[in-house]
Motif scaffolding. Sequence first.
Motif, PDB file in Angstrom:
ATOM      1  N   GLY A 278       6.606  31.033   1.388  1.00 23.60           N
ATOM      2  CA  GLY A 278       7.593  30.337   1.695  1.00 23.60           C
ATOM      3  C   GLY A 278       7.809  28.931   0.977  1.00 23.60           C
TER       4      GLY A 278
ATOM      5  N   GLN B  65       3.317  28.101   3.971  1.00 23.46           N
ATOM      6  CA  GLN B  65       3.146  29.414   4.159  1.00 23.46           C
ATOM      7  C   GLN B  65       4.478  30.093   4.396  1.00 23.46           C
ATOM      8  OE1 GLN B  65       0.936  27.156   5.812  1.00 23.46           O
ATOM      9  NE2 GLN B  65      -0.405  27.554   3.892  1.00 23.46           N
ATOM     10  N   HIS B  66       5.235  29.899   5.447  1.00 28.52           N
ATOM     11  CA  HIS B  66       6.539  30.455   5.748  1.00 28.52           C
ATOM     12  C   HIS B  66       7.390  29.398   6.417  1.00 28.52           C
ATOM     13  CE1 HIS B  66       3.591  33.880   6.337  1.00 28.52           C
ATOM     14  NE2 HIS B  66       4.452  34.538   5.919  1.00 28.52           N
TER      15      HIS B  66
ATOM     16  N   GLN C 143       7.034  25.346  10.374  1.00 26.88           N
ATOM     17  CA  GLN C 143       6.612  26.821   9.815  1.00 26.88           C
ATOM     18  C   GLN C 143       6.155  27.856  10.750  1.00 26.88           C
ATOM     19  OE1 GLN C 143       4.435  26.885   5.985  1.00 26.88           O
ATOM     20  NE2 GLN C 143       3.537  24.981   6.495  1.00 26.88           N
TER      21      GLN C 143
ATOM     22  N   HIS D 158      10.390  27.582   7.989  1.00 25.25           N
ATOM     23  CA  HIS D 158      11.180  28.297   9.124  1.00 25.25           C
ATOM     24  C   HIS D 158      12.325  27.209   9.551  1.00 25.25           C
ATOM     25  CE1 HIS D 158      12.280  29.734  13.180  1.00 25.25           C
ATOM     26  NE2 HIS D 158      11.739  31.025  12.578  1.00 25.25           N
TER      27      HIS D 158
ATOM     28  N   ASN E 127       3.867  31.337  11.657  1.00 23.37           N
ATOM     29  CA  ASN E 127       2.766  32.025  10.892  1.00 23.37           C
ATOM     30  C   ASN E 127       2.061  31.176   9.800  1.00 23.37           C
ATOM     31  OD1 ASN E 127       0.717  33.947  10.512  1.00 23.37           O
ATOM     32  ND2 ASN E 127       2.281  35.196   9.502  1.00 23.37           N
TER      33      ASN E 127
ATOM     34  N   ASP F 167       4.005  37.856   1.488  1.00 23.67           N
ATOM     35  CA  ASP F 167       3.554  37.023   2.550  1.00 23.67           C
ATOM     36  C   ASP F 167       3.237  35.759   2.428  1.00 23.67           C
ATOM     37  OD1 ASP F 167       4.606  39.139   4.344  1.00 23.67           O
ATOM     38  OD2 ASP F 167       2.557  39.934   4.552  1.00 23.67           O
ATOM     39  N   TYR F 168       3.347  34.771   3.086  1.00 22.92           N
ATOM     40  CA  TYR F 168       2.855  33.521   2.610  1.00 22.92           C
ATOM     41  C   TYR F 168       3.292  32.943   1.531  1.00 22.92           C
ATOM     42  CZ  TYR F 168      -0.543  34.731   6.356  1.00 22.92           C
ATOM     43  OH  TYR F 168      -0.848  35.270   7.399  1.00 22.92           O
TER      44      TYR F 168
ATOM     45  N   CYS G 274      11.424  31.558   4.314  1.00 24.39           N
ATOM     46  CA  CYS G 274      10.158  32.106   5.233  1.00 24.39           C
ATOM     47  C   CYS G 274       9.431  32.724   4.030  1.00 24.39           C
ATOM     48  CB  CYS G 274      10.828  33.040   6.225  1.00 24.39           C
ATOM     49  SG  CYS G 274       9.617  33.194   7.725  1.00 24.39           S
ATOM     50  N   TRP G 275       9.968  33.722   3.294  1.00 25.71           N
ATOM     51  CA  TRP G 275       9.376  34.523   2.325  1.00 25.71           C
ATOM     52  C   TRP G 275      10.064  34.406   0.921  1.00 25.71           C
ATOM     53  CZ3 TRP G 275      11.102  37.266   6.814  1.00 25.71           C
ATOM     54  CH2 TRP G 275      10.084  37.565   7.752  1.00 25.71           C
TER      55      TRP G 275
END
Length: 369
Positions: A299, A338-339, A355, A341, A357, A296-297, A285-286
């Motif tokens: 991943g 971005q992330h 993903q 998941h 977010n 952040d963003y 995720c990160w």
Amino acid sequence: MEKSRRNFIKNSAIASALVAAAPAKSFAILHQDMKPNDQTIGQGEFTYKADKNWAKISVNSNPLANCHEMVQDSKGRLIMLGDHTHNNILIFDKSGNLLDYWGTSLPGGHGLSISKEGGEDFLLLTDCGWAQDRTGNNYGQSGQVLKTTLDGKLIFAIGHPRTIGIYKDDEPFKPTETAVAPNGDIYVADGYGSDYIIHYNSKGQYINHFGGHHNINKDHNLVNAHGVTVDIRDKNNPTLICTSREENCFKVFTLDGKFIKRIDMPGMYVCRAVINEQNIYAGVCWSKDAAGKRFDYSGFVTVLDAKDKVVSNPGGAAPVYKNGVLQQTLQSVNPIFQHGHDVCVDEDKNVYVCQWNAYHTAPVKLIRV
């Protein structure tokens, strides 16, 4: 083209009823000529071309918020769970055509697992109990776990553990994931709540729980128990791979909750482990640097071999080992995700990445090269 969808009426955490409406007509959005990116990502034997336009859906008819998880059923269909209550469940073929959709009652739709019983597939859906209002603010409610048929008919629901006396009044329940053992037993990861792994039998009856924050041996604790997976690669010794995301690791337990080992993933905030043949795949995720700064963003996806060694990071930097120890791993210079998941791996070893977010984007297909 006429479209309809099933209404999946909200079920309370202690579950009194769920009404499934008539089946929606299957349909597919017309194929558009969209080619995968030219960039090759990943390392070694696990390299891919990323197709960000794989999912052929219209945001007008099938809006997305977060695409949380995906599984493949016995017919080869790809089933995705998200948290947009216009269509919690989207069902695709491997070319990205939308076959069906349903679900309007899981604002915290987060975890999706599949079990195969007597030749029939069933879904376990997890609502983590978090949602957003129209202004983007988070609000909370108690989470729930539902077992359904593939078309949304409720089999049973698992409510708050407080109702059976295994949680204290101040212990929240916000489940993020489930896993199903070969005998049908169900493991629920309370990853946004109290970080326990709760073990139920195939009928949803409580057996035991472990993890949490208060063990004498800290290795037995879980911090953001985001995922749980039953590992049957050694059929004589099945285990549980539990995510401790804030600790950047997986922790491995016996099926009755005894700690075995941890698999450190420095810099990676990993989600659930997805096993395909002898490999473990996971969304990241990160990522964070060696100084502990999280970005952040940032991943990507990671792949481990049968000896728990990272062999590829699609969308991330190549794994580096020094004296047998994996070093801090960050997103690649030219980011794809971005992330990250969750991932789903098909029979051709292509990977579908969901993903959180990520600007409301649909799953990305990684085509194995």
